[in-house]
Design a protein around this motif. Structure first.
Motif, mmCIF file in Angstrom:
data_model
loop_
_atom_site.group_PDB
_atom_site.id
_atom_site.type_symbol
_atom_site.label_atom_id
_atom_site.label_comp_id
_atom_site.label_asym_id
_atom_site.label_seq_id
_atom_site.Cartn_x
_atom_site.Cartn_y
_atom_site.Cartn_z
ATOM 1 N N ASP A 154 39.635 28.203 45.342
ATOM 2 C CA ASP A 154 40.159 29.381 45.004
ATOM 3 C C ASP A 154 39.176 30.346 45.088
ATOM 4 O O ASP A 154 38.152 29.886 44.534
ATOM 5 C CB ASP A 154 41.013 29.539 43.800
ATOM 6 N N HIS A 155 39.399 31.630 45.608
ATOM 7 C CA HIS A 155 38.284 32.870 45.572
ATOM 8 C C HIS A 155 38.372 33.251 44.062
ATOM 9 O O HIS A 155 39.337 33.807 43.447
ATOM 10 C CB HIS A 155 38.756 33.766 46.472
ATOM 11 N N GLU A 156 37.102 33.323 43.532
ATOM 12 C CA GLU A 156 36.981 33.679 41.918
ATOM 13 C C GLU A 156 37.025 35.298 42.017
ATOM 14 O O GLU A 156 36.097 35.564 42.803
ATOM 15 C CB GLU A 156 36.008 32.927 41.329
ATOM 16 N N GLU A 157 37.657 36.060 41.218
ATOM 17 C CA GLU A 157 37.487 37.306 41.294
ATOM 18 C C GLU A 157 36.877 37.688 39.855
ATOM 19 O O GLU A 157 36.984 36.842 38.935
ATOM 20 C CB GLU A 157 38.908 38.082 41.102
ATOM 21 N N GLU A 158 36.129 38.858 39.989
ATOM 22 C CA GLU A 158 35.428 39.171 38.727
ATOM 23 C C GLU A 158 35.803 40.812 38.508
ATOM 24 O O GLU A 158 35.293 41.770 38.946
ATOM 25 C CB GLU A 158 33.766 39.332 39.111
ATOM 26 N N PRO A 159 36.843 40.928 37.757
ATOM 27 C CA PRO A 159 37.497 42.018 37.559
ATOM 28 C C PRO A 159 36.431 43.227 36.955
ATOM 29 O O PRO A 159 36.419 44.443 37.428
ATOM 30 C CB PRO A 159 38.492 41.746 36.458
ATOM 31 N N GLU A 160 35.401 42.917 36.303
ATOM 32 C CA GLU A 160 34.548 43.956 35.664
ATOM 33 C C GLU A 160 33.701 44.300 36.900
ATOM 34 O O GLU A 160 33.144 45.536 36.540
ATOM 35 C CB GLU A 160 33.605 43.192 34.561
#
Length: 219
Positions: free
Chosen positions: A84-90
């Motif tokens: 899965d592609h890891e998102e970094e919301p910050e």
């Protein structure tokens, strides 16, 4: 143990018991050795070892088929390897395209579902309906903001306005459909075991959900 492994690696004693007794390290050495060899191995893209698993696929979702057709590499990563592609919301400046589509879809789904359940005549969308759509949108906007999926505030204000404008245009286009006699009867309608024959003689059983189903007066 770690010192012994490092010493064996430094001496290039790759058959040392200090290395072969570690399952994870053994797999890592297999990867490195295979890629350095002249053989066409599973680490270079040889899928012959998993051919029975691939050719035996009998059940698949419509979304999986779409992914495979548009980007086989993406299908491999997501559905075969489970990456899965890891998102970094910050670090997110704006709402991404996937979240934007999910947000738009959720707003319209709730709006249409409410219209069907409330006994709406579904002959046209009025200004009151447009207000209801905006109320639903605000609820979902707030949820996405709480989840940190909208990006920076300044850019989100612009994206939010654009989404509301697109929702209004969607109602305008939908009014043209309703004028022809079409009436929405279901949203997120689940289907299962739809048979799709493929050239090799196998049959895929496709399952998934249809965003929306409309019906003409003649059924």
């Amino acid at each position: 143990d770690q010192d012994l492994r490092l010493a064996a690696i430094a001496r290039r004693e790759l058959k040392s018991a200090a290395l072969t007794s570690d399952a994870a390290l053994t797999r890592a050495l297999e990867v490195i050795g295979s890629r350095a060899s002249q053989e066409f191995t599973r680490f270079d893209g040889n899928l012959s070892g998993v051919q029975p698993d691939i050719s035996g696929l009998q059940r698949v979702s419509a979304t999986q088929l779409q992914t495979w057709a548009s980007c086989p590499r993406g299908y491999l990563f997501k559905y075969v390897l489970g990456v899965d592609h890891e998102e970094e919301p910050e670090r997110q400046l704006r709402i991404n395209a996937l979240d934007r589509g999910t947000l738009f879809h959720a707003i319209l789904e709730q709006f249409i579902c409410h219209a069907i359940d409330s006994g709406h005549p579904l002959t046209s969308w009025s200004q009151a309906d447009r207000g209801r759509l905006h109320e639903i949108a605000e609820i979902h906007f707030a949820r996405f903001q709480r989840e940190g999926r909208t990006g920076r505030e300044l850019l989100w204000r612009r994206d939010r306005s654009q989404i509301l404008a697109e929702l209004d245009r969607t109602l305008d286009r939908d009014n043209l459909r309703l004028a022809t006699g079409l009436r929405p009867v279901a949203v997120e309608h689940h289907f299962d075991l739809v048979e799709v024959p493929v050239p090799n003689g196998n049959v895929l059983h496709v399952n998934g959900s249809i965003d929306r189903i409309d019906r003409y007066p003649d059924g």
